[in-house]
Each structure stands twice: as structure tokens, then as C-alpha cells.
Design a protein around this motif. Structure first.
Motif, PDB file in Angstrom:
ATOM      1  N   ARG A 198       0.810  -1.221   0.000  1.00 10.15           N
ATOM      2  CA  ARG A 198       0.000   0.000   0.000  1.00 10.15           C
ATOM      3  C   ARG A 198       0.844   1.271   0.000  1.00 10.15           C
ATOM      4  O   ARG A 198       0.313   2.377  -0.013  1.00 10.15           O
ATOM      5  CB  ARG A 198      -0.932  -0.001   1.206  1.00 10.15           C
ATOM      6  CG  ARG A 198      -1.946  -1.124   1.137  1.00 10.15           C
ATOM      7  CD  ARG A 198      -2.787  -1.213   2.358  1.00 10.15           C
ATOM      8  NE  ARG A 198      -3.782  -0.157   2.371  1.00 10.15           N
ATOM      9  CZ  ARG A 198      -4.673  -0.027   3.336  1.00 10.15           C
ATOM     10  NH1 ARG A 198      -4.699  -0.863   4.349  1.00 10.15           N
ATOM     11  NH2 ARG A 198      -5.551   0.949   3.287  1.00 10.15           N
ATOM     12  N   GLY A 199       2.157   1.127   0.030  1.00 12.12           N
ATOM     13  CA  GLY A 199       3.059   2.272   0.046  1.00 12.12           C
ATOM     14  C   GLY A 199       3.818   2.331   1.354  1.00 12.12           C
ATOM     15  O   GLY A 199       3.604   1.522   2.258  1.00 12.12           O
ATOM     16  N   GLY A 200       4.717   3.286   1.459  1.00 15.24           N
ATOM     17  CA  GLY A 200       5.492   3.402   2.681  1.00 15.24           C
ATOM     18  C   GLY A 200       6.559   4.462   2.609  1.00 15.24           C
ATOM     19  O   GLY A 200       6.519   5.344   1.749  1.00 15.24           O
ATOM     20  N   LEU A 201       7.527   4.348   3.516  1.00 14.23           N
ATOM     21  CA  LEU A 201       8.643   5.290   3.612  1.00 14.23           C
ATOM     22  C   LEU A 201       9.942   4.537   3.779  1.00 14.23           C
ATOM     23  O   LEU A 201       9.987   3.500   4.444  1.00 14.23           O
ATOM     24  CB  LEU A 201       8.511   6.177   4.860  1.00 14.23           C
ATOM     25  CG  LEU A 201       7.554   7.323   4.908  1.00 14.23           C
ATOM     26  CD1 LEU A 201       7.715   8.062   6.237  1.00 14.23           C
ATOM     27  CD2 LEU A 201       7.763   8.272   3.763  1.00 14.23           C
ATOM     28  N   LYS A 202      10.991   5.080   3.192  1.00 16.32           N
ATOM     29  CA  LYS A 202      12.344   4.601   3.468  1.00 16.32           C
ATOM     30  C   LYS A 202      13.100   5.761   4.095  1.00 16.32           C
ATOM     31  O   LYS A 202      13.159   6.854   3.533  1.00 16.32           O
ATOM     32  CB  LYS A 202      13.055   4.146   2.193  1.00 16.32           C
ATOM     33  CG  LYS A 202      14.462   3.614   2.465  1.00 16.32           C
ATOM     34  CD  LYS A 202      15.188   3.224   1.199  1.00 16.32           C
ATOM     35  CE  LYS A 202      14.684   1.878   0.741  1.00 16.32           C
ATOM     36  NZ  LYS A 202      15.508   1.338  -0.366  1.00 16.32           N
ATOM     37  N   LEU A 203      13.663   5.526   5.277  1.00 16.21           N
ATOM     38  CA  LEU A 203      14.427   6.528   5.998  1.00 16.21           C
ATOM     39  C   LEU A 203      15.895   6.117   5.992  1.00 16.21           C
ATOM     40  O   LEU A 203      16.219   4.990   6.372  1.00 16.21           O
ATOM     41  CB  LEU A 203      13.939   6.632   7.441  1.00 16.21           C
ATOM     42  CG  LEU A 203      12.436   6.799   7.645  1.00 16.21           C
ATOM     43  CD1 LEU A 203      12.100   6.705   9.118  1.00 16.21           C
ATOM     44  CD2 LEU A 203      11.967   8.107   7.061  1.00 16.21           C
ATOM     45  N   ALA A 204      16.769   6.995   5.549  1.00 10.85           N
ATOM     46  CA  ALA A 204      18.205   6.716   5.518  1.00 10.85           C
ATOM     47  C   ALA A 204      18.921   7.762   6.373  1.00 10.85           C
ATOM     48  O   ALA A 204      18.645   8.956   6.264  1.00 10.85           O
ATOM     49  CB  ALA A 204      18.725   6.746   4.088  1.00 10.85           C
ATOM     50  N   PHE A 205      19.834   7.300   7.235  1.00 14.37           N
ATOM     51  CA  PHE A 205      20.531   8.203   8.142  1.00 14.37           C
ATOM     52  C   PHE A 205      21.771   7.525   8.702  1.00 14.37           C
ATOM     53  O   PHE A 205      21.998   6.331   8.496  1.00 14.37           O
ATOM     54  CB  PHE A 205      19.607   8.641   9.288  1.00 14.37           C
ATOM     55  CG  PHE A 205      18.985   7.492  10.039  1.00 14.37           C
ATOM     56  CD1 PHE A 205      19.595   6.955  11.159  1.00 14.37           C
ATOM     57  CD2 PHE A 205      17.781   6.957   9.617  1.00 14.37           C
ATOM     58  CE1 PHE A 205      19.021   5.891  11.844  1.00 14.37           C
ATOM     59  CE2 PHE A 205      17.192   5.891  10.299  1.00 14.37           C
ATOM     60  CZ  PHE A 205      17.814   5.365  11.417  1.00 14.37           C
TER      61      PHE A 205
END
Length: 113
Positions: free
Chosen positions: A38-45
Motif C-alpha cells: 500500500r506504500g510506505g517510507l524509506k528513511l536513511a541516516f
């Protein structure tokens, strides 16, 4: 909580509820599709040890969340069937990872030997 337009925006809204700071995080919105459900987020840090880290949150067809953690040193690991309250706890935990305080320093602060 504010209104949201899609799954990626909903996940951001959940993070905002616990005052998650996106300032030092590269955010990639994942659109609905076969791989992203359904979609989402990718967080890079950079985590507290200075390593590159990615956290991908996917809103599943079952209306739960799948969370994948990735670091170059440890590879990836996925947690399935995460619900809204656990997602809020996840963002609280990620705030700690972004502090720049090392694990040893946290253990010292918390009195853990």
C-alpha cells in the motif's frame, strides 16, 4: 493527528505524533505497488555509531506494517505484522538512534553495566 493523503504521508503523520525530527534523515516515499504493497517510507541516516542505516516501513495489504532495518555491517532484518502503537514506539526508538550518543554512552547514562 493531521489528515493524510496516502500511506507514506500517514506514516509521516504517525512519526510527527512522537515529535520525530526528519532534519537529518533522507526520506523516500514509496508508492503503492507490488513490492511496496500500500506504500510506505524509506528513511536513511547515520545511526549513533556513525554507520549508514536504512529503515523501510511498508503499509501492508493486511493493514499492518512491515519494518525492515538495514546496515552494511549487519545486513537486513524485517519485522512483520507491526501495528500502529508499535510503529509509534519504533519512531521513539529511532529518535535515540539519531542522537549521536554511542551505545556505551547510553548504557552509562542508564546505569547499565
Amino acid at each position: 493527528m493531521r489528515q493524510y493523503t496516502d500511506s507514506a504521508d500517514a506514516i509521516k503523520a504517525y512519526a510527527e505524533e512522537v515529535d520525530f525530527d526528519f532534519t537529518n534523515v533522507k526520506v523516500e516515499e514509496l508508492t503503492e505497488g507490488e513490492d511496496n504493497e500500500r506504500g510506505g517510507l524509506k528513511l536513511a541516516f547515520k545511526n549513533y555509531q556513525g554507520d549508514d542505516m536504512e529503515v523501510t516501513v511498508i503499509h501492508t495489504w493486511l493493514d499492518t506494517f512491515a519494518v525492515t532495518f538495514w546496515t552494511e555491517e549487519k545486513g537486513s532484518d524485517t519485522m512483520q505484522d507491526i501495528y500502529f502503537p508499535e510503529l509509534m514506539d519504533l519512531f521513539n526508538g529511532l529518535k535515540v538512534a539519531l542522537t549521536g550518543v554511542t551505545k556505551d554512552e547510553w548504557e552509562s547514562i542508564l546505569g547499565i553495566e
